[in-house]
Design an enzyme around this catalytic site. Structure first.
Site, short mmCIF file in Angstrom:
data_model
loop_
_atom_site.label_atom_id
_atom_site.label_comp_id
_atom_site.label_asym_id
_atom_site.label_seq_id
_atom_site.Cartn_x
_atom_site.Cartn_y
_atom_site.Cartn_z
N TRP A 162 -7.74 3.48 -16.91
CA TRP A 162 -7.92 2.81 -15.62
C TRP A 162 -8.73 3.63 -14.62
O TRP A 162 -9.14 3.10 -13.59
CB TRP A 162 -6.57 2.45 -15.01
N LYS A 218 -9.78 -2.78 -25.50
CA LYS A 218 -8.58 -3.08 -24.70
C LYS A 218 -8.68 -2.29 -23.40
O LYS A 218 -8.47 -1.08 -23.37
CB LYS A 218 -7.29 -2.69 -25.42
N PRO A 219 -9.01 -2.97 -22.29
CA PRO A 219 -9.00 -2.27 -21.00
C PRO A 219 -7.58 -2.05 -20.53
O PRO A 219 -6.64 -2.68 -21.01
CB PRO A 219 -9.74 -3.24 -20.07
N SER A 220 -7.41 -1.13 -19.58
CA SER A 220 -6.11 -0.96 -18.96
C SER A 220 -5.69 -2.26 -18.29
O SER A 220 -6.51 -2.96 -17.68
CB SER A 220 -6.17 0.16 -17.92
N SER A 243 -4.16 9.20 -21.66
CA SER A 243 -3.22 10.31 -21.55
C SER A 243 -2.88 10.87 -22.92
O SER A 243 -3.11 10.23 -23.96
CB SER A 243 -1.93 9.82 -20.87
N GLU A 291 -9.97 11.19 -26.63
CA GLU A 291 -10.40 11.94 -25.44
C GLU A 291 -9.26 11.82 -24.45
O GLU A 291 -9.08 10.78 -23.81
CB GLU A 291 -11.72 11.38 -24.88
N CYS A 316 -9.68 13.34 -15.84
CA CYS A 316 -9.16 14.29 -16.82
C CYS A 316 -9.85 15.64 -16.72
O CYS A 316 -9.30 16.65 -17.18
CB CYS A 316 -9.29 13.72 -18.23
N GLU A 375 -0.55 17.74 -16.16
CA GLU A 375 -1.60 16.97 -15.50
C GLU A 375 -0.98 16.05 -14.45
O GLU A 375 -0.32 15.07 -14.78
CB GLU A 375 -2.37 16.16 -16.54
#
Length: 486
Positions: free
Chosen positions: A158, A182-184, A235, A256, A290, A388
């Site tokens: 996202w 698949k998008p968020s 994540s 990633e 990230c 994180e």
């Protein structure tokens, strides 16, 4: 920019499969909100296993013809795709801003990065490196062929929904694979719009989008027998879940994942430049990156001076709803839940004796805002410097001695990116080799070149986005040997 979308009824979104809008097999929907106001702006369908089956079937059916196209033909269509995005750049930037809470200048940068990625991959499709044919066994000629793997599933985060979609679409289509994205569920707007815009350019079934939860749609893609590879940007938890789900079928996985980027500042560094760089790379996109410059390791003799500079820069940032105008420099966090997560990190840090020199508490009022925060007085091994946070929170720690700085920088589970700040030429040449990160910047942070790979080590995953190396990740090599004996 005037935000008119939140003043009307929410848009009813659909999946995009085989060149058509598809309402899906479930009536359940996910509310998509403008994070700057908290208002609902759209409803996205919660995809099901049946919806994934439909999308994968479309991609599988499109694969034979798409994979047989020449690199030149695929390249030309990717160039056309880049031109379509260029034509609709401002609309896409506004949509990204409203859905992800990005200030308009940043949203425009993301669109520009999308265009550049598509253009680069169009060129890279025609120049993939390989091993020359040769005689490695007497009387026999060996050839190495690189070919597409088949249907590739891409799972998009996202924080950079449009640009990371391009980071997957570009190399996947360039090598001849077909794609299901698949998008968020929080930020599906630009990915769906992109698929819609590219429909006149790409053959039906080559690019498909299914919205929904990772626990349903993501798992269905990871376990689907007709998906050859799953590519995840997200994540560490998401990456582990997908890798675990993909293990039974032994399908390839490209990950990633997260990071905890150290910013190693030596006493000879230009501290004004460091402060500017950290404000850009630590608070840009509200720290939801990230590779964010989130963990400052500074030589003890200049610690106080750098903290004062960072605090002043953070307090000068203009935070607000991106719809208020071009002067907004930092927007909200993406959801109320994520804001609560960031707040939880801060509360636990304060319990460990950590102190905020500025910010440190969620803002009141509408939207999911958190002011830029600088944390100091951090005990060894504190959670806030190892995990994180993914928000506008920068920690500052002291070190004495180069070896201590390098040991501290490497002492995290992640290995995505880092930066070193110094005016010493020898140190600039030596220290990066001792840092266990996929990208190391010198006197800079969060600068990208499409020609260079992006990816990490350790818990940050494996595989590379951008560059020609991405095409290698989405293809496979085949050895063909011809017996010439007569």
């Amino acid at each position: 920019m005037t935000d008119t979308r939140t003043n009307c009824a929410p848009t009813a979104l659909t999946h995009f499969i085989n060149g058509e809008h598809w309402t899906g097999t479930s009536s359940e929907v996910h509310q998509v909100r403008n994070p700057a106001t908290g208002q609902q702006i759209a409803q996205a369908p919660c995809g099901t296993t049946a919806d994934v089956d439909r999308a994968v079937a479309a991609a599988k059916a499109a694969f034979p013809q798409w994979s047989r196209r020449t690199p030149a033909e695929r390249s030309e269509l990717l160039l056309q795709a880049a031109e379509v995005v260029t034509t609709h750049a401002e609309d896409l930037a506004q949509l990204e801003s409203v859905n992800a809470g990005k200030p308009m200048p940043l949203a425009r940068e993301d669109v520009a990065g999308t265009i550049d990625t598509l253009r680069f991959m169009a060129g890279a499709a025609r120049s993939q490196p390989g091993v020359s044919a040769g005689e490695y066994v007497a009387g026999r000629t060996s050839m190495l062929v690189r070919e597409p793997v088949g249907v590739v599933a891409g799972i998009i985060p996202w924080n950079y929904p449009l640009m990371t979609a391009a980071w997957k679409i570009g190399p996947i289509l360039a090598v001849g694979d077909t794609c299901v994205l698949k998008p968020s569920e929080q930020t599906p707007l630009t990915v769906l719009r992109l698929a819609e815009l590219l429909d006149p350019v790409l053959p039906s079934g080559v690019l498909n989008v299914v919205t929904g939860r990772g626990s349903v749609v993501g798992e269905a893609l990871a376990t689907h027998p007709d998906v050859a590879l799953v590519s995840v940007t997200g994540s560490v938890g998401s990456g582990k879940a997908v890798a675990h789900a993909a293990a039974d079928s032994l399908k390839r996985v490209h990950l990633e994942l997260g990071g905890k980027a150290p910013v190693v500042v030596f006493a000879d560094a230009d501290l004004e430049a460091v402060a500017d760089g950290v404000v850009f790379a630590g608070f840009g996109n509200t720290g939801q990156d990230c590779g964010a410059a989130c963990r400052i390791l500074v030589e003890e003799s200049v610690h106080d001076e750098l903290v004062a500079l960072l605090t002043a820069r953070a307090e000068a940032l203009v935070v607000g709803d991106p719809a208020e105008g071009e002067h907004i420099e930092m927007g909200p966090l993406v959801t109320e839940e994520h804001r609560d997560r960031v707040t939880g990190f801060l509360e636990r840090a304060y319990a460990e004796g950590v102190r905020a020199t500025t910010g440190g508490q969620a803002a009141g009022g509408a939207g999911f805002f958190m002011p830029p925060t600088v944390l100091v007085d951090i005990p060894g091994g504190a959670e806030c410097v190892r995990e994180e946070i993914f928000g506008p929170v920068v920690t500052v720690e002291k070190f004495t001695g180069e070896d201590a700085a390098i040991d501290a920088a490497n002492d995290v589970p992640y290995g995505l990116s880092a930066s070193v700040w110094t005016t010493s030429a020898r140190r600039s040449a030596d220290v990066p080799a001792r840092l266990d990160f996929g990208t190391v910047w010198i006197n800079d942070h969060l600068a990208f070149a499409t020609e260079m790979p992006w990816g990490g080590f350790k818990a940050s995953g494996y595989g590379r986005d951008l560059s020609a190396y991405a095409l290698e990740d989405y293809s496979r090599t085949k050895h063909i040997m011809l017996n010439r004996t007569r």
